[in-house]
Design a protein around this motif. Sequence first.
Motif, short mmCIF file in Angstrom:
data_model
loop_
_atom_site.label_atom_id
_atom_site.label_comp_id
_atom_site.label_asym_id
_atom_site.label_seq_id
_atom_site.Cartn_x
_atom_site.Cartn_y
_atom_site.Cartn_z
N UNK A 19 11.16 13.31 -6.12
CA UNK A 19 11.27 14.40 -7.08
C UNK A 19 10.98 15.75 -6.45
N UNK A 20 10.05 15.81 -5.52
CA UNK A 20 9.77 17.09 -4.86
C UNK A 20 10.98 17.56 -4.05
N UNK B 208 24.18 12.91 -6.39
CA UNK B 208 23.40 12.06 -5.47
C UNK B 208 21.98 11.86 -5.97
N UNK B 209 21.44 12.86 -6.64
CA UNK B 209 20.08 12.72 -7.17
C UNK B 209 20.03 11.79 -8.37
N UNK B 210 21.11 11.75 -9.14
CA UNK B 210 21.21 10.80 -10.24
C UNK B 210 21.31 9.37 -9.70
N UNK B 211 22.09 9.18 -8.65
CA UNK B 211 22.17 7.86 -8.02
C UNK B 211 20.79 7.42 -7.55
N UNK C 72 11.10 4.72 -14.84
CA UNK C 72 11.52 3.98 -13.66
C UNK C 72 11.46 4.78 -12.36
N UNK C 73 11.39 6.11 -12.48
CA UNK C 73 11.29 6.95 -11.29
C UNK C 73 10.29 8.07 -11.54
#
Length: 866
Positions: free
Chosen positions: A715-716, A703-706, A784-785
């Motif tokens: 990120x935190x 889910x974090x990759x999505x 990008x993130x």
Amino acid sequence: MVHILLAVPDRGYSSKMNKSVQMRYIITGLLILTILHCAAQKKVIEAEHRGDRRNAPENSLHASLSFSSWEQAKKHTLHYNRPAVDFFEGALLGNGGMGVVVTTRPDGIMLYFGHNNVWDIRIAEKNREAIGTFDQVFDQVSKIPDTLKMLTDDPWYRKYSAMAQENYQQPYPRPFPCGSVLLGFDKRDAELLGHSLDISSGLCEVYLLDADRNKITLQVFTDMNEDKLWMQLVNEKGEKAPNIFKRIRIQPDPSTPKEFPKYTVNEVLTEGTLSFRQTLPSQEPGVYDIEKGHPKDKAFRLTASTNLGLKKTSRINWDGNKEEMRPLEAAFEDNGKEFIVSVTLEEGMSSGVSKQPYIQRPDFNAWERSRTASNDSWKAYWSRSGVRLSDHFLEEIWYRNLYFFNCAAKDGVTTPGLFANWSFNKIGTAWHGDYHMNYNTQQPFWMTFSSNHLEKNLPYVNLIEFLMPVSRIWAKEYYKLPGAYFPHSAYPVEMTMNPYPLPHWGWEICETPWSVQGLWWHYLYSGDTTYLRNRAYTPIKEAVEFLVAYMKRPEARGGPRWDDDKYHIFPTIPPELYALRPGFRYNYDCNADLTLTKFVFNAFVEMTDILKTNKRDRQLVKDVKDILDHYPEYPTAISEKYGKVLVSVPEEHDKVVYNVPSPLMNVFPGEDQGLHSDDSTKQVLKNTYYNQQNEGGNDLVFINLQAARLGLLDIERFKRHVNYALLPNGTTTDKVMQVHGRYNDQTRYDYMGAMGIWFENFALPVVINECLMQSYNGIIRLFPNWDIKQDADFFNLRAVGAFLVSGSVKNGKARVSIFSEKGGRLRIYAPWGTSGKIKKGNKSSNIDKELIETDTDPGDTIILEN
């Protein structure tokens, strides 16, 4: 750098020379220069492919973006300041085949051994006729009233379900632990303080105090080239220290089945050697002849050797009786001498594993050779890529998980299952420790591409090749269709039928395209057409053949069930949700099926163009394009809070608690939508991300990759999620996140933690990579993130198109260097917009478009500077 001097005779002499002679000097010199330049360029390309920074392109920016990831990894050494008595507290070592867990206790050090190649290879393949064919089962299920709550409420299906899962309910196959080695000491003479694990070089150091309160260290590491572990004692100065250990003991695993042949014991005490050999039967109980064995039996041998002699002693037990040392236990002779031990694991076919141990007493020269070679191996591994981040914890996640992955997998040995090569007793055996093809098996290899470790994806390629025979059999005999249908669960043993034919999960169609997706990614990131032709083409084509035939069945288009002209994926099962339902509700056109099938269809069409197989594959390509022209839309629902959202399957509501993040699989792994999508699509994706509920267990990476792919990752919060799942050994486990799915208020949220070392979560670095650089659609996006106020450096992250990207952001300013391995069109968004310069060779031009496009040759380096 090579310097070449082209010398022509001095002016006075040359004035007397024929001009043609002068020209020959010049032409000869230019030819030499050209040859040397080509050779040097080839060396650069080969070095970059290896990740060798010593031969990287030489320019000031590229050099400034380089750093030692080996030194960076050293900063993330694991420390444990007390005895680590539990399996999950111990230090993890490994060479990609053999795995070792180093645990400690107040009176000794215990090491647990495992190996990716060592399995209980017995397999149950009963009920072949009773399982029937897909058409037979589909016909029966179609007759079950849709008024039932569950299919198992129907007597026929309940009985069929029990029969279909009978094989899987056997305790085998499974990873088989290879035993343990104990070094025991007298607590009056020594005290154990703790241990550390240097992940830059795989060196575990166990810290002790001797009887005089001097600090001593037991150094432990695995040889990276052979299945051997080394141990030696040193003092604070690094000098060899006298032995403090009283005894050594080898213990076969306590889970060894009683029906196995008894292990054989070998003790050569005068040579400091203890060893045992275990046969692994190839047949089930009741069939296997324990006296005769079988030609397909396997075996392993664990041997501990020391430079000291060994002897048997006795002790007075707690009940006052004399107790002799057990088999495979001995006391050390010559206490006070320097101490060194090697432990060797031999495995393979029983006929090839030695009947007697090979006696070779360890010496310190052999230790040094092995240590040097292993250090070199680790340095080469780290040299392939690196990150240097202002956020220490993020950087720690990246380096530690790359370390664990290198310990767990390598080409040439069996592909790791759920829990890789670390096991003891029942640890590592849940779900047979097998291959689950609905994400668990694929996930760890996601990080290999952008991390520039394509060599670490080869174990996955090997697995798919290994599964091809049983996948073809199942497509032909069960589905009566061409191509290959990949099973829901599989083992690294000889299989002639689907190990888990239960329709509840065995009918997950997405697992077939998902299985071959990683083969296409390997080509996209490497540009290796030889690999594509020899290793990827056939599995991808046969998966497509099955999918086309399945979608072109009359039940999947038209008729009373469908009111459109679409080709549907029916029936199917959403990953980890609903199972098979009465009336097939929730059993068609799942997001996972649609996006992964579309991915593989498009890959196949592109592959035929690349390999020039268009003529041979004309009809299949035509069928694929026909289906894509009549393809279902992704299922959606309306959320009162978020508006239009994606869901996992048609007819589903918006408040489902998912086990895997199904609604956004079209973002990843499907890569059909994302940051490249139009604004209205991106809004739906954003709505879906914030609406989605996941119960945990299968979402730490996923889910974090999505979210990173959408530029939405907090990120935190990601760091807190990782921290929640952390174990004392530095790995992360699968943990429950919420109720109202399959879990309830009585569920132990950490119940999966004791199952084993979850191999799948070693993919965590890919989340960080995707925050720094993305290239999934062939266009490179930088940061990008990532908050550009946070400093970050990275080198050699691999992009689609075989580009190695190095970048830096400091004080809000970015710099980028791109190395082209294969040549081709480079497309990249300038991270600062339409300003700055682009440099290629000696040419420099202004950046006047946000999307930069330029052709490259193999070996070109492109610089973007603001």
